[in-house]
Scaffold this motif. Structure first.
Motif, PDB file in Angstrom:
ATOM      1  N   GLU A   9       0.804  -1.226   0.000  1.00  0.00           N
ATOM      2  CA  GLU A   9       0.000   0.000   0.000  1.00  0.00           C
ATOM      3  C   GLU A   9       0.837   1.276   0.000  1.00  0.00           C
ATOM      4  OE1 GLU A   9      -3.232  -0.171   2.798  1.00  0.00           O
ATOM      5  OE2 GLU A   9      -3.809  -2.175   2.115  1.00  0.00           O
ATOM      6  N   TRP A  10       1.963   1.228  -0.692  1.00  0.00           N
ATOM      7  CA  TRP A  10       2.774   2.416  -0.922  1.00  0.00           C
ATOM      8  C   TRP A  10       2.272   3.035  -2.233  1.00  0.00           C
ATOM      9  CZ3 TRP A  10       8.389   2.843   0.867  1.00  0.00           C
ATOM     10  CH2 TRP A  10       8.558   2.230   2.108  1.00  0.00           C
ATOM     11  N   VAL A  11       1.061   3.507  -2.212  1.00  0.00           N
ATOM     12  CA  VAL A  11       0.360   3.942  -3.416  1.00  0.00           C
ATOM     13  C   VAL A  11       1.092   5.067  -4.139  1.00  0.00           C
ATOM     14  CG1 VAL A  11      -1.802   4.919  -4.283  1.00  0.00           C
ATOM     15  CG2 VAL A  11      -1.851   3.176  -2.496  1.00  0.00           C
ATOM     16  N   GLY A  12       1.481   6.087  -3.408  1.00  0.00           N
ATOM     17  CA  GLY A  12       2.167   7.215  -4.035  1.00  0.00           C
ATOM     18  C   GLY A  12       3.442   6.802  -4.753  1.00  0.00           C
ATOM     19  N   ASP A  13       4.203   5.919  -4.121  1.00  0.00           N
ATOM     20  CA  ASP A  13       5.441   5.429  -4.740  1.00  0.00           C
ATOM     21  C   ASP A  13       5.138   4.588  -5.975  1.00  0.00           C
ATOM     22  OD1 ASP A  13       6.583   6.663  -2.585  1.00  0.00           O
ATOM     23  OD2 ASP A  13       7.700   4.925  -1.892  1.00  0.00           O
ATOM     24  N   ALA A  14       4.097   3.765  -5.895  1.00  0.00           N
ATOM     25  CA  ALA A  14       3.729   2.915  -7.041  1.00  0.00           C
ATOM     26  C   ALA A  14       3.311   3.768  -8.236  1.00  0.00           C
ATOM     27  CB  ALA A  14       2.606   1.957  -6.653  1.00  0.00           C
ATOM     28  N   VAL A  15       2.510   4.782  -7.983  1.00  0.00           N
ATOM     29  CA  VAL A  15       2.073   5.678  -9.059  1.00  0.00           C
ATOM     30  C   VAL A  15       3.273   6.427  -9.634  1.00  0.00           C
ATOM     31  CG1 VAL A  15       0.677   7.714  -9.605  1.00  0.00           C
ATOM     32  CG2 VAL A  15      -0.287   5.885  -8.188  1.00  0.00           C
ATOM     33  N   GLY A  16       4.155   6.891  -8.763  1.00  0.00           N
ATOM     34  CA  GLY A  16       5.364   7.578  -9.224  1.00  0.00           C
ATOM     35  C   GLY A  16       6.231   6.683 -10.080  1.00  0.00           C
ATOM     36  N   LEU A  17       6.372   5.432  -9.679  1.00  0.00           N
ATOM     37  CA  LEU A  17       7.164   4.479 -10.443  1.00  0.00           C
ATOM     38  C   LEU A  17       6.505   4.190 -11.789  1.00  0.00           C
ATOM     39  CD1 LEU A  17       9.824   3.043  -9.890  1.00  0.00           C
ATOM     40  CD2 LEU A  17       8.513   1.042  -9.195  1.00  0.00           C
ATOM     41  N   PHE A  18       5.182   4.098 -11.790  1.00  0.00           N
ATOM     42  CA  PHE A  18       4.454   3.890 -13.049  1.00  0.00           C
ATOM     43  C   PHE A  18       4.727   5.043 -14.013  1.00  0.00           C
ATOM     44  CE2 PHE A  18       0.530   4.644 -15.538  1.00  0.00           C
ATOM     45  CZ  PHE A  18       0.608   3.528 -16.351  1.00  0.00           C
ATOM     46  N   ARG A  19       4.706   6.241 -13.502  1.00  0.00           N
ATOM     47  CA  ARG A  19       4.983   7.403 -14.361  1.00  0.00           C
ATOM     48  C   ARG A  19       6.438   7.416 -14.824  1.00  0.00           C
ATOM     49  NH1 ARG A  19       1.041  11.047 -10.864  1.00  0.00           N
ATOM     50  NH2 ARG A  19      -0.775  10.819 -12.191  1.00  0.00           N
ATOM     51  N   ARG A  20       7.323   6.927 -13.972  1.00  0.00           N
ATOM     52  CA  ARG A  20       8.754   6.909 -14.297  1.00  0.00           C
ATOM     53  C   ARG A  20       9.085   5.924 -15.419  1.00  0.00           C
ATOM     54  NH1 ARG A  20      12.919   5.245  -9.782  1.00  0.00           N
ATOM     55  NH2 ARG A  20      14.374   4.383 -11.272  1.00  0.00           N
ATOM     56  N   ILE A  21       8.269   4.893 -15.570  1.00  0.00           N
ATOM     57  CA  ILE A  21       8.493   3.919 -16.648  1.00  0.00           C
ATOM     58  C   ILE A  21       8.616   4.644 -17.981  1.00  0.00           C
ATOM     59  CG2 ILE A  21       7.402   2.097 -18.022  1.00  0.00           C
ATOM     60  CD1 ILE A  21       6.205   0.996 -15.498  1.00  0.00           C
ATOM     61  N   TRP A  22       7.711   5.554 -18.224  1.00  0.00           N
ATOM     62  CA  TRP A  22       7.696   6.286 -19.489  1.00  0.00           C
ATOM     63  C   TRP A  22       8.962   7.115 -19.639  1.00  0.00           C
ATOM     64  CZ3 TRP A  22       3.842   4.722 -22.537  1.00  0.00           C
ATOM     65  CH2 TRP A  22       2.717   4.166 -21.942  1.00  0.00           C
ATOM     66  N   ASP A  23       9.383   7.756 -18.532  1.00  0.00           N
ATOM     67  CA  ASP A  23      10.592   8.583 -18.569  1.00  0.00           C
ATOM     68  C   ASP A  23      11.835   7.759 -18.891  1.00  0.00           C
ATOM     69  OD1 ASP A  23       9.035  10.761 -17.876  1.00  0.00           O
ATOM     70  OD2 ASP A  23       9.507  10.609 -15.734  1.00  0.00           O
ATOM     71  N   GLU A  24      11.820   6.492 -18.492  1.00  0.00           N
ATOM     72  CA  GLU A  24      12.953   5.600 -18.722  1.00  0.00           C
ATOM     73  C   GLU A  24      12.912   4.966 -20.118  1.00  0.00           C
ATOM     74  OE1 GLU A  24      15.447   4.557 -16.352  1.00  0.00           O
ATOM     75  OE2 GLU A  24      14.768   6.123 -14.997  1.00  0.00           O
ATOM     76  N   GLY A  25      11.889   5.328 -20.904  1.00  0.00           N
ATOM     77  CA  GLY A  25      11.788   4.796 -22.259  1.00  0.00           C
ATOM     78  C   GLY A  25      11.178   3.408 -22.340  1.00  0.00           C
ATOM     79  N   MET A  26      10.583   2.945 -21.252  1.00  0.00           N
ATOM     80  CA  MET A  26       9.927   1.635 -21.250  1.00  0.00           C
ATOM     81  C   MET A  26       8.463   1.807 -21.649  1.00  0.00           C
ATOM     82  SD  MET A  26      12.261  -0.523 -20.155  1.00  0.00           S
ATOM     83  CE  MET A  26      11.317  -1.951 -19.735  1.00  0.00           C
ATOM     84  N   VAL A  27       7.894   0.740 -22.170  1.00  0.00           N
ATOM     85  CA  VAL A  27       6.471   0.727 -22.491  1.00  0.00           C
ATOM     86  C   VAL A  27       5.802  -0.283 -21.571  1.00  0.00           C
ATOM     87  CG1 VAL A  27       4.743   0.274 -24.262  1.00  0.00           C
ATOM     88  CG2 VAL A  27       6.924   1.328 -24.896  1.00  0.00           C
ATOM     89  N   PRO A  28       4.883   0.178 -20.727  1.00  0.00           N
ATOM     90  CA  PRO A  28       4.198  -0.746 -19.828  1.00  0.00           C
ATOM     91  C   PRO A  28       3.426  -1.798 -20.618  1.00  0.00           C
ATOM     92  CG  PRO A  28       3.663   1.527 -19.288  1.00  0.00           C
ATOM     93  CD  PRO A  28       4.410   1.544 -20.573  1.00  0.00           C
ATOM     94  N   ASN A  29       3.354  -3.010 -20.061  1.00  0.00           N
ATOM     95  CA  ASN A  29       2.529  -4.026 -20.697  1.00  0.00           C
ATOM     96  C   ASN A  29       1.199  -4.113 -19.945  1.00  0.00           C
ATOM     97  OD1 ASN A  29       3.074  -5.565 -18.397  1.00  0.00           O
ATOM     98  ND2 ASN A  29       4.505  -6.909 -19.427  1.00  0.00           N
ATOM     99  N   LEU A  30       0.364  -5.041 -20.347  1.00  0.00           N
ATOM    100  CA  LEU A  30      -0.955  -5.136 -19.722  1.00  0.00           C
ATOM    101  C   LEU A  30      -0.868  -5.518 -18.244  1.00  0.00           C
ATOM    102  CD1 LEU A  30      -2.987  -6.749 -22.632  1.00  0.00           C
ATOM    103  CD2 LEU A  30      -2.989  -4.364 -21.890  1.00  0.00           C
ATOM    104  N   ILE A  31       0.150  -6.250 -17.859  1.00  0.00           N
ATOM    105  CA  ILE A  31       0.335  -6.592 -16.441  1.00  0.00           C
ATOM    106  C   ILE A  31       0.622  -5.330 -15.635  1.00  0.00           C
ATOM    107  CG2 ILE A  31       1.739  -7.899 -14.790  1.00  0.00           C
ATOM    108  CD1 ILE A  31      -0.093  -9.617 -16.639  1.00  0.00           C
TER     109      ILE A  31
END
Length: 129
Positions: free
Chosen positions: A74-96
């Motif tokens: 339940e570290w929600v803020g960190d999880a959301v931040g990491l999700f946003r960071r994926i894009w900055d790192e040039g990664m493309v999130p998958n459906l998982i």
């Protein structure tokens, strides 16, 4: 090899972890992903972050393990931040990845982000069918 070994010794994970450190294996993408998952399941989110940060290469599975672990604790803020960071790192999130973050976005009532995730999932899914 090592993640199942870690699960066999839940009261002594530090011994196995030290061995991994000695051998430099924690930076391996497969071992690192297992360690991130393991440490999060043990409630040691900071240790999981350290493994994540020290990895030389990260694929989308590594990111998914990290985000799922944060969500589990339940570290929600960190999880959301990491999700946003994926894009900055040039990664493309998958459906998982999307399945990991979508419930949180709904809970946060972030309608814009929910719509974005839904739209991305539709485009991503339709391009792979």
């Amino acid at each position: 090899m090592f993640p199942p070994l870690l699960r066999q010794f839940p009261t002594q994970p530090i011994h196995v972890y030290k061995r991994l450190l000695e051998d430099g294996l924690e930076r391996n993408v497969f071992i690192g992903t297992g360690l991130i998952d393991f440490w999060c399941k043990m409630g040691r989110v900071e240790r999981a972050r350290k493994v994540f940060d020290e990895m030389l290469k990260r694929d989308v599975v590594v990111w998914n393990a990290r985000i799922a672990g944060l969500m589990q604790e339940e570290w929600v803020g960190d999880a959301v931040g990491l999700f946003r960071r994926i894009w900055d790192e040039g990664m493309v999130p998958n459906l998982i990845t999307l399945l990991n973050v979508f419930p949180t976005m709904c809970r946060l009532e972030d309608e814009r982000m929910c719509r974005s995730i839904h739209g991305f999932a539709l485009v991503e899914h339709s391009s792979k069918s």
